[in-house]
Write a protein that holds these residues in place. Structure first.
Motif, PDB file in Angstrom:
ATOM      1  N   GLU A  63       9.869  -5.771 -15.386  1.00  0.00           N
ATOM      2  CA  GLU A  63      10.253  -5.971 -13.989  1.00  0.00           C
ATOM      3  C   GLU A  63       9.542  -5.041 -13.013  1.00  0.00           C
ATOM      4  OE1 GLU A  63      12.081  -8.529 -13.197  1.00  0.00           O
ATOM      5  OE2 GLU A  63      12.584  -9.027 -15.268  1.00  0.00           O
ATOM      6  N   LEU A  64       9.139  -3.849 -13.489  1.00  0.00           N
ATOM      7  CA  LEU A  64       8.610  -2.834 -12.575  1.00  0.00           C
ATOM      8  C   LEU A  64       7.183  -2.400 -12.885  1.00  0.00           C
ATOM      9  CD1 LEU A  64      11.805  -0.608 -12.493  1.00  0.00           C
ATOM     10  CD2 LEU A  64      11.069  -2.241 -10.736  1.00  0.00           C
ATOM     11  N   GLY A  65       6.671  -2.834 -14.028  1.00  0.00           N
ATOM     12  CA  GLY A  65       5.320  -2.429 -14.399  1.00  0.00           C
ATOM     13  C   GLY A  65       5.230  -1.007 -14.927  1.00  0.00           C
ATOM     14  N   VAL A  66       6.350  -0.444 -15.369  1.00  0.00           N
ATOM     15  CA  VAL A  66       6.297   0.865 -16.008  1.00  0.00           C
ATOM     16  C   VAL A  66       5.451   0.717 -17.270  1.00  0.00           C
ATOM     17  CG1 VAL A  66       7.651   2.649 -17.184  1.00  0.00           C
ATOM     18  CG2 VAL A  66       8.507   1.633 -15.059  1.00  0.00           C
ATOM     19  N   LYS A  67       4.574   1.660 -17.475  1.00  0.00           N
ATOM     20  CA  LYS A  67       3.655   1.581 -18.610  1.00  0.00           C
ATOM     21  C   LYS A  67       4.357   1.967 -19.912  1.00  0.00           C
ATOM     22  CE  LYS A  67      -0.540   2.417 -15.998  1.00  0.00           C
ATOM     23  NZ  LYS A  67      -0.248   2.911 -14.666  1.00  0.00           N
ATOM     24  N   GLU A  68       4.143   1.160 -20.943  1.00  0.00           N
ATOM     25  CA  GLU A  68       4.723   1.434 -22.253  1.00  0.00           C
ATOM     26  C   GLU A  68       4.272   2.800 -22.767  1.00  0.00           C
ATOM     27  OE1 GLU A  68       5.370  -0.738 -26.574  1.00  0.00           O
ATOM     28  OE2 GLU A  68       4.036  -1.667 -25.105  1.00  0.00           O
ATOM     29  N   GLU A  69       3.014   3.145 -22.503  1.00  0.00           N
ATOM     30  CA  GLU A  69       2.493   4.447 -22.946  1.00  0.00           C
ATOM     31  C   GLU A  69       3.274   5.595 -22.305  1.00  0.00           C
ATOM     32  OE1 GLU A  69      -0.345   2.442 -20.901  1.00  0.00           O
ATOM     33  OE2 GLU A  69       0.491   1.212 -22.512  1.00  0.00           O
ATOM     34  N   ALA A  82      10.251   7.746 -13.378  1.00  0.00           N
ATOM     35  CA  ALA A  82      10.855   7.634 -12.041  1.00  0.00           C
ATOM     36  C   ALA A  82       9.785   7.311 -11.005  1.00  0.00           C
ATOM     37  CB  ALA A  82      11.586   8.925 -11.679  1.00  0.00           C
ATOM     38  N   TYR A  83       8.632   7.937 -11.128  1.00  0.00           N
ATOM     39  CA  TYR A  83       7.506   7.675 -10.224  1.00  0.00           C
ATOM     40  C   TYR A  83       7.089   6.204 -10.308  1.00  0.00           C
ATOM     41  CZ  TYR A  83       2.898   8.240  -8.039  1.00  0.00           C
ATOM     42  OH  TYR A  83       1.805   8.130  -7.219  1.00  0.00           O
ATOM     43  N   GLN A  84       6.908   5.719 -11.538  1.00  0.00           N
ATOM     44  CA  GLN A  84       6.470   4.337 -11.718  1.00  0.00           C
ATOM     45  C   GLN A  84       7.545   3.335 -11.304  1.00  0.00           C
ATOM     46  OE1 GLN A  84       4.729   3.750 -15.637  1.00  0.00           O
ATOM     47  NE2 GLN A  84       3.435   5.560 -15.376  1.00  0.00           N
ATOM     48  N   MET A  85       8.807   3.690 -11.447  1.00  0.00           N
ATOM     49  CA  MET A  85       9.891   2.816 -10.988  1.00  0.00           C
ATOM     50  C   MET A  85       9.879   2.699  -9.466  1.00  0.00           C
ATOM     51  SD  MET A  85      13.018   3.991 -13.528  1.00  0.00           S
ATOM     52  CE  MET A  85      14.255   2.869 -12.842  1.00  0.00           C
ATOM     53  N   ALA A  86       9.719   3.828  -8.769  1.00  0.00           N
ATOM     54  CA  ALA A  86       9.688   3.811  -7.301  1.00  0.00           C
ATOM     55  C   ALA A  86       8.471   3.044  -6.793  1.00  0.00           C
ATOM     56  CB  ALA A  86       9.692   5.240  -6.763  1.00  0.00           C
ATOM     57  N   ASP A  87       7.368   3.194  -7.475  1.00  0.00           N
ATOM     58  CA  ASP A  87       6.158   2.457  -7.110  1.00  0.00           C
ATOM     59  C   ASP A  87       6.337   0.967  -7.401  1.00  0.00           C
ATOM     60  OD1 ASP A  87       3.371   2.228  -6.302  1.00  0.00           O
ATOM     61  OD2 ASP A  87       2.908   1.954  -8.436  1.00  0.00           O
ATOM     62  N   GLY A  88       6.850   0.650  -8.576  1.00  0.00           N
ATOM     63  CA  GLY A  88       6.998  -0.740  -9.002  1.00  0.00           C
ATOM     64  C   GLY A  88       7.951  -1.553  -8.141  1.00  0.00           C
ATOM     65  N   ILE A  89       9.047  -0.937  -7.697  1.00  0.00           N
ATOM     66  CA  ILE A  89      10.009  -1.698  -6.890  1.00  0.00           C
ATOM     67  C   ILE A  89       9.424  -2.030  -5.527  1.00  0.00           C
ATOM     68  CG2 ILE A  89      11.316   0.271  -5.932  1.00  0.00           C
ATOM     69  CD1 ILE A  89      12.807  -3.078  -7.180  1.00  0.00           C
ATOM     70  N   CYS A  90       8.602  -1.139  -4.974  1.00  0.00           N
ATOM     71  CA  CYS A  90       7.958  -1.453  -3.688  1.00  0.00           C
ATOM     72  C   CYS A  90       6.912  -2.547  -3.861  1.00  0.00           C
ATOM     73  CB  CYS A  90       7.321  -0.204  -3.083  1.00  0.00           C
ATOM     74  SG  CYS A  90       8.515   0.870  -2.280  1.00  0.00           S
ATOM     75  N   ARG A  91       6.159  -2.468  -4.923  1.00  0.00           N
ATOM     76  CA  ARG A  91       5.148  -3.501  -5.186  1.00  0.00           C
ATOM     77  C   ARG A  91       5.817  -4.868  -5.362  1.00  0.00           C
ATOM     78  NH1 ARG A  91       0.124  -1.396  -6.339  1.00  0.00           N
ATOM     79  NH2 ARG A  91       0.104   0.804  -6.916  1.00  0.00           N
ATOM     80  N   ARG A  92       6.926  -4.882  -6.069  1.00  0.00           N
ATOM     81  CA  ARG A  92       7.614  -6.139  -6.364  1.00  0.00           C
ATOM     82  C   ARG A  92       8.279  -6.739  -5.126  1.00  0.00           C
ATOM     83  NH1 ARG A  92      10.929  -8.384 -11.088  1.00  0.00           N
ATOM     84  NH2 ARG A  92      12.344  -9.757  -9.983  1.00  0.00           N
ATOM     85  N   THR A  93       8.876  -5.895  -4.277  1.00  0.00           N
ATOM     86  CA  THR A  93       9.706  -6.413  -3.180  1.00  0.00           C
ATOM     87  C   THR A  93       9.066  -6.307  -1.808  1.00  0.00           C
ATOM     88  OG1 THR A  93      10.834  -4.306  -2.743  1.00  0.00           O
ATOM     89  CG2 THR A  93      11.778  -5.722  -4.466  1.00  0.00           C
ATOM     90  N   GLY A  94       8.000  -5.525  -1.692  1.00  0.00           N
ATOM     91  CA  GLY A  94       7.375  -5.337  -0.392  1.00  0.00           C
ATOM     92  C   GLY A  94       8.156  -4.424   0.533  1.00  0.00           C
ATOM     93  N   GLY A  98      11.102   2.632  -1.591  1.00  0.00           N
ATOM     94  CA  GLY A  98      11.552   2.286  -2.935  1.00  0.00           C
ATOM     95  C   GLY A  98      12.212   3.475  -3.586  1.00  0.00           C
ATOM     96  N   VAL A  99      13.342   3.226  -4.229  1.00  0.00           N
ATOM     97  CA  VAL A  99      14.083   4.260  -4.939  1.00  0.00           C
ATOM     98  C   VAL A  99      14.050   3.925  -6.421  1.00  0.00           C
ATOM     99  CG1 VAL A  99      16.348   5.334  -5.240  1.00  0.00           C
ATOM    100  CG2 VAL A  99      15.607   4.606  -2.957  1.00  0.00           C
ATOM    101  N   GLY A 100      13.633   4.873  -7.247  1.00  0.00           N
ATOM    102  CA  GLY A 100      13.652   4.726  -8.702  1.00  0.00           C
ATOM    103  C   GLY A 100      14.543   5.793  -9.301  1.00  0.00           C
ATOM    104  N   ILE A 101      15.570   5.380 -10.033  1.00  0.00           N
ATOM    105  CA  ILE A 101      16.540   6.330 -10.594  1.00  0.00           C
ATOM    106  C   ILE A 101      16.611   6.133 -12.101  1.00  0.00           C
ATOM    107  CG2 ILE A 101      18.947   7.092 -10.638  1.00  0.00           C
ATOM    108  CD1 ILE A 101      19.227   5.844  -7.804  1.00  0.00           C
TER     109      ILE A 101
END
Length: 159
Positions: A63-69, A82-94, A98-101
């Motif tokens: 859903e967020l593009g967090v890297k498996e590695e 957390a960084y990748q979650m905050a980035d991914g939610i903005c990319r996904r929703t525009g 973005g908040v990643g917890i």
């Protein structure tokens, strides 16, 4: 029962309205509690895009593009995730914000290096991402609520 945010959730919604900003969240340990506090505020639909509860690693990847590695190297409860979650939610929703917890709300699951109450919060404000490391004492509900309170306070400070 959900705790009160003593108006800081309403204060954030009004600030977002005033600045014409939108917000979305990606939640793990808070399980949608942050978004529940946002949607408790009348008129939040004007600023709140969506939330995704990505509890599993698979959901974080899908859903967020967090890297498996990243998950393999640092674990789900980490600064990098957390960084990748905050980035991914903005990319996904525009959304503008973005908040990643991600964290360990307990009572089980804690380790010596990452005890229960370890939480990482990523805040993406118009492409600038900051990550905060929290260590919160308390029961599961207290950890989840204090995490949300921290996010509201930090966003009010940074916007």
């Amino acid at each position: 029962m959900k705790a009160e945010m003593n108006g800081i959730n309403e204060e954030l919604v009004r600030l977002l309205e005033d600045k014409n900003l939108t917000i979305s969240s990606a939640e793990s340990c808070t399980g949608g509690l942050f978004s529940a506090f946002i949607t408790d505020v009348s008129g939040a639909s004007g600023v709140f895009n969506e939330t995704i509860v990505t509890y599993s690693n698979e959901a974080k990847i899908r859903e967020l593009g967090v890297k498996e590695e990243t998950l393999n190297q640092f674990g789900a409860v980490s600064r990098d995730v957390a960084y990748q979650m905050a980035d991914g939610i903005c990319r996904r929703t525009g959304a503008d914000i973005g908040v990643g917890i991600t964290g360990l709300a307990g009572p089980t699951g804690g380790k010596t290096k990452k005890p229960v109450g370890t939480v990482f919060v990523g805040l993406n404000i118009k492409g600038e991402i900051r990550v905060f490391h929290l260590l919160i004492n308390g029961a599961r509900d207290e950890i989840r609520e204090e995490t949300c309170r921290f996010v509201f306070e930090k966003l009010l400070e940074l916007i």
